[in-house]
Design a protein around this motif. Structure first.
Motif, short mmCIF file in Angstrom:
data_model
loop_
_atom_site.label_atom_id
_atom_site.label_comp_id
_atom_site.label_asym_id
_atom_site.label_seq_id
_atom_site.Cartn_x
_atom_site.Cartn_y
_atom_site.Cartn_z
N ALA A 139 0.82 -1.17 0.25
CA ALA A 139 -0.21 -0.01 0.06
C ALA A 139 1.12 1.26 0.01
N LEU A 140 2.12 1.06 0.49
CA LEU A 140 2.81 2.43 0.75
C LEU A 140 3.79 2.72 -0.51
N ALA A 141 3.72 1.76 -1.54
CA ALA A 141 4.55 1.68 -2.65
C ALA A 141 4.68 3.12 -3.43
N LEU A 162 -4.55 10.26 6.04
CA LEU A 162 -5.46 8.99 6.40
C LEU A 162 -6.84 9.35 5.89
N ALA A 163 -7.20 10.78 6.15
CA ALA A 163 -8.82 11.05 5.56
C ALA A 163 -8.77 10.94 4.10
N GLY A 164 -7.52 10.78 3.39
CA GLY A 164 -7.42 10.95 1.89
C GLY A 164 -7.20 9.63 1.48
N LEU A 165 -7.29 8.55 2.06
CA LEU A 165 -7.37 7.09 1.60
C LEU A 165 -8.34 6.64 0.80
N LYS A 166 -8.34 5.93 -0.09
CA LYS A 166 -9.20 5.28 -1.01
C LYS A 166 -10.48 4.46 0.14
N PRO A 181 -14.70 -0.14 4.53
CA PRO A 181 -14.51 1.34 4.76
C PRO A 181 -13.52 1.74 5.78
N ILE A 182 -12.97 2.82 5.70
CA ILE A 182 -11.94 3.14 6.73
C ILE A 182 -12.72 4.51 7.38
N THR A 219 -3.25 -1.52 11.00
CA THR A 219 -3.17 -0.05 10.50
C THR A 219 -4.03 -0.05 9.35
N PRO A 220 -4.82 1.28 9.04
CA PRO A 220 -5.65 1.34 7.84
C PRO A 220 -4.99 1.23 6.46
N LEU A 221 -3.61 1.23 6.35
CA LEU A 221 -3.03 1.21 5.19
C LEU A 221 -2.90 -0.33 4.74
N GLY A 222 -3.31 -0.67 3.57
CA GLY A 222 -3.13 -2.25 3.33
C GLY A 222 -4.32 -3.06 3.91
N LEU A 223 -5.35 -2.59 3.97
CA LEU A 223 -6.58 -3.17 4.49
C LEU A 223 -7.27 -3.80 3.27
#
Length: 170
Positions: free
Chosen positions: A22-24, A157-161, A126-127, A117-121
């Protein structure tokens, strides 16, 4: 003990596999190695000098309705509690909502308990990001594993898909 922050993309060995993927393409996310025995928020904050209101927790919620279970991640500051049975349950249009059991959360996320963490879920989750987290200039969150932490802006974080900003805490 001092935290040594580096760009997360330079230390993917400190991340769970789904988080590294997800962080790539992410920018501005930093990672610091920590003692895995101090991954729980209170112990981490005390040992590393991070205030509780600078730390955010990711809580996995299981929402049930009509025999179907859907999952969501909720991000709140460590000083607050997620209103699972009120705000979250209503927002997810569920008859019942509760914290997902530890083994289930670990299996579904591919992350270690205490590091979720919310990254890579999973893509369909929904986050839900509390407004206090979204407005924060920089919060410390899990990295998918217990041996490190991430630092990221609330705006990122608020801008995550799939992210939705709500007043989640009570």
């Amino acid at each position: 003990m001092t935290l040594h922050w580096v760009p997360a993309t330079e230390r993917t060995d400190l991340l769970a596999d789904p988080v590294a993927l997800a962080l790539a393409s992410a920018e501005g996310v930093e990672v610091a190695e920590i003692d895995p025995d101090l991954a729980d928020t209170a112990a981490f904050c005390e040992r590393y000098g991070v205030r509780l209101d600078e730390s955010a927790n990711c809580v996995v919620v299981a929402a049930k309705r009509g025999g179907e279970t859907r999952y969501a991640a909720c991000m709140v500051l460590a000083t607050m509690r997620v209103d699972v049975n009120g705000v979250v349950r209503r927002h997810l249009d569920a008859r019942k909502a509760s914290f997902a059991p530890m083994a289930e959360a670990v299996e579904l996320t591919g992350m270690e308990y205490g590091g979720i963490t919310p990254l890579g879920l999973p893509d369909e989750w929904p986050i839900l990001v509390d407004t206090h987290v979204a407005e924060h200039p920089r919060v410390v969150i899990g990295s998918g594993v217990r041996r490190s932490k991430l630092a990221v802006s609330g705006a990122a974080l608020a801008g995550l898909k799939r992210a939705e900003v709500l007043a989640l805490a009570n």
